[in-house]
Design an enzyme around this catalytic site. Sequence first.
Site, PDB file in Angstrom:
ATOM      1  N   SER A 237      20.048   2.461  33.358  1.00  0.00           N
ATOM      2  CA  SER A 237      19.736   1.036  33.417  1.00  0.00           C
ATOM      3  C   SER A 237      20.971   0.224  33.052  1.00  0.00           C
ATOM      4  O   SER A 237      21.715   0.579  32.128  1.00  0.00           O
ATOM      5  CB  SER A 237      18.610   0.751  32.411  1.00  0.00           C
ATOM      6  OG  SER A 237      18.414  -0.631  32.298  1.00  0.00           O
ATOM      7  N   ALA A 238      21.181  -0.887  33.760  1.00  0.00           N
ATOM      8  CA  ALA A 238      22.413  -1.668  33.558  1.00  0.00           C
ATOM      9  C   ALA A 238      22.476  -2.329  32.196  1.00  0.00           C
ATOM     10  O   ALA A 238      23.548  -2.497  31.623  1.00  0.00           O
ATOM     11  CB  ALA A 238      22.522  -2.743  34.647  1.00  0.00           C
TER      12      ALA A 238
ATOM     13  N   ASN B 101      15.840   7.385  22.394  1.00  0.00           N
ATOM     14  CA  ASN B 101      16.009   5.954  22.145  1.00  0.00           C
ATOM     15  C   ASN B 101      15.608   5.527  20.733  1.00  0.00           C
ATOM     16  O   ASN B 101      15.864   4.405  20.338  1.00  0.00           O
ATOM     17  CB  ASN B 101      15.206   5.148  23.165  1.00  0.00           C
ATOM     18  CG  ASN B 101      13.762   5.568  23.203  1.00  0.00           C
ATOM     19  OD1 ASN B 101      13.452   6.748  23.354  1.00  0.00           O
ATOM     20  ND2 ASN B 101      12.862   4.623  23.072  1.00  0.00           N
TER      21      ASN B 101
ATOM     22  N   THR C  79      14.515  -5.437  50.023  1.00  0.00           N
ATOM     23  CA  THR C  79      15.867  -6.003  49.963  1.00  0.00           C
ATOM     24  C   THR C  79      16.443  -5.817  48.554  1.00  0.00           C
ATOM     25  O   THR C  79      15.777  -6.074  47.559  1.00  0.00           O
ATOM     26  CB  THR C  79      15.816  -7.508  50.315  1.00  0.00           C
ATOM     27  OG1 THR C  79      15.254  -7.636  51.615  1.00  0.00           O
ATOM     28  CG2 THR C  79      17.194  -8.126  50.288  1.00  0.00           C
TER      29      THR C  79
ATOM     30  N   GLY D 124      15.444   1.071  34.345  1.00  0.00           N
ATOM     31  CA  GLY D 124      15.176   2.435  33.899  1.00  0.00           C
ATOM     32  C   GLY D 124      13.766   2.895  34.179  1.00  0.00           C
ATOM     33  O   GLY D 124      13.538   4.021  34.623  1.00  0.00           O
ATOM     34  N   THR D 125      12.809   2.035  33.916  1.00  0.00           N
ATOM     35  CA  THR D 125      11.404   2.434  34.101  1.00  0.00           C
ATOM     36  C   THR D 125      11.124   2.802  35.551  1.00  0.00           C
ATOM     37  O   THR D 125      10.486   3.825  35.839  1.00  0.00           O
ATOM     38  CB  THR D 125      10.473   1.305  33.626  1.00  0.00           C
ATOM     39  OG1 THR D 125      10.687   1.113  32.227  1.00  0.00           O
ATOM     40  CG2 THR D 125       9.008   1.651  33.881  1.00  0.00           C
TER      41      THR D 125
ATOM     42  N   CYS E 163       9.669  -1.474  23.256  1.00  0.00           N
ATOM     43  CA  CYS E 163       8.524  -1.265  24.146  1.00  0.00           C
ATOM     44  C   CYS E 163       7.297  -0.847  23.346  1.00  0.00           C
ATOM     45  O   CYS E 163       6.170  -1.073  23.745  1.00  0.00           O
ATOM     46  CB  CYS E 163       8.822  -0.178  25.168  1.00  0.00           C
ATOM     47  SG  CYS E 163      10.497  -0.181  25.740  1.00  0.00           S
TER      48      CYS E 163
END
Lengths: 174, 389
Positions: free
Chosen positions: B200-201, B152, B238, B72-73, B326
Site C-alpha cells: 500500500s502506498a 502490523n 479506469t 492493501g485491503t 482498523c
Amino acid sequence: MYSSTVMDHFKNPRNVGEIENADGIGEVGNPLCGDMMTIYLKIEEETIKDIKFKTFGCGAAIAVSSMLTEMAKGKTVEEAKKITNKTVAEALEGLPKNKLHCSNLGADALHLAIQNYEDKKAGITRPVSKREEKHEHDHGHEEGGKCYCPYCNIEVKEDLPFCASCGKSLKTIQ
Amino acid sequence: MKLINLDYLSANPVLPEVQEAMIEAIRTNYGNPSSPHQLGDQAAEALAKARESVAGLINSPSTQEIVFTSGGTESINLAIKGVALANAKKGNHIVTSNIEHNAVLRTLRRLRMMDYKVASVAVDENGRIDPAEVARAITDQTILVTIMHSNNEIGTIQPIEEIARITREKKIPFHCDAVTSVGVVPMDVQKLGVDLLSFSANQFYGPSGVGGLYIRSGTGLWPLLDGGVQENNKRAGTENLIGIIGMGKAAELAGRDLESRINHCLGLKKKLILGLQENIEDIFLNGHPEFSLPNLVSVSIQYIEGEGIVLMLDEEKILVSTRSACAAGALQASHVLLAIGRDFADAQGTLVITFGKETAEADIERFLGVLKTVVQTLRDMSPLYKKKV
C-alpha cells in the site's frame, strides 16, 4: 467519539481513591476483558458522606466511575439504590454504543457496595467482588455447536465469560 | 505545542515531492490511460512510469506483474480470493497464521462460508512462525499459503524465504501481505520467492487509497472486478491515475532513501526502547528482538488500559495507537497479543508506537516524559495496580 461531559470526567475524574475502613465496598468487572471497578462508601445516618473509586478500563469506564460517584455523593442509601446504569450514561450525555457495557459496571459496583454495607449491618458475610471468570455456556447454543452472542450475533469462544465483540456478560443469560 | 505523530502506521504524511507530482498530474494529466489519443497516451505513459518505479521498489522482474489496486485491503482480497477461486477445482484448503491482519482473516472467514478450509499456524512468543509448522499444515488439498511479511501490531518479520522454499517445492501459490513492510524494509520478490505480494502506498509516504499487488507470471488468479481489460485483465476499471502517480513517486523516493530511512528509524527505536525500560516499570516489549520492523515498537503497560493512555496523550498533542487503527473500534483484545501469550489485561494496555522520516529524537524524549506522567496517573486510578503494590 465521546461527549464533552465524558471527556471532562475522564480528564478530571472526581473522587478517585480508596476509603480506609470503608462501610461498603463493591467490586465488579473482569480483568480478563479489560474493565474493573471498585467503589468505596462512607455512610453516616444512612447517607453517603463519601465515595471513592478505582477503575481499570477505557476512557468511558473512568468517566462512568467519576460521574457515578458524583451522582451518589450526599444521597441516602435508598436514593442511591435508584441510580441505574442508564441514568449514569444519560448524565454523561450518552456513550458510544460499543462502550455502553462500560456504564453497566458503574451502578452494579455501587449497588454491590451498598449491599456490602447492608450485609455488614445485618451480620451477613458475602463477597464484595462480583467477578466472572468462566463462561458457563448456559445461554443456549446454535446448531453445530457454535455459540453466538445474543446481543451482537458474533461467535463467542468457549473459554470466555463475555462476548469479545460487545463486552456483554454471557454467563447469566438463559 | 507541536503535534507529535507516533502513529505512522495509521497514516504516513505524504511527502512534499509526492504532493507536487500529484498536483501537477491533476493540472495536466487528467486523461484516461485507455484512450487512444494524445491525452490518453500521456496518461498511459505516466502510468507506465509509476509501474516501473513500483516494480523497482520490490525488484519485480517485469512491470506486467504489478497490478494497481485501491490499497492493501483490496490487494489482499484480490490475492486470496482470486487464487482460491481460480483453484477451486484443485482443492479447498488454505494455510495462514494466527496473527494476520483482519484483511486476511476476514477474507478467509468469507471463504470459509464457501466451504474452503483454513489451517492457522500458531506463532511463538515473539510472534514468529516456524516454517516447519507451515509445511506440516499443508495438505494435498492446499491451494494457497498466505503469511504476512511483518506484523502490523508487534513488527515481527517472518521467515518468508524459508516458507517460500516449501511452497515452491509443493507448487502451491504463496501470498505475502507486505503492507507494513514495502518501503519500510528492503523488499525483493525474486529473493523472497513469493508468488503474490500486497502493498500500500500510504505506508511509504504516498497517498491513501492506492496500492498494488505483485503477481508472479503464471500464477492463476481470478479478478474480483470484471469490466474492462485494465491492469492486464486482473483488475477492471479506469485506473486511479493521480493516486498511482503519487505512489510511483513515493516508490522512487523510498528506493532512493531506504537505507537512510532505516538508519534514522533504528536510532529512534533504540532510544525509545531504552527510554521505556528506564522510565516505566512493569512493561513488556512485544515482538521479535531481531527480526522486526525498524519503525515500530509495541509495549504492554501493565495495570492500565490503552485507550486511557491514548486519550491522555492526545490531550498533550501526542498521537499513538492502542493497536492497529482498523481494530481500535472493536473491544476485543488483540488476537495478535493473545497469540504471543499476553493475557487479556496486558493486551488491553498495549501501545503501538510507529514513527518515520519526520520524527525527531526530541519527539521521542517528549513522548517518554509525558507517558511517564500519564501512566502514573492511570495507575493511581487502577485497582489492579493497588493489588500489585
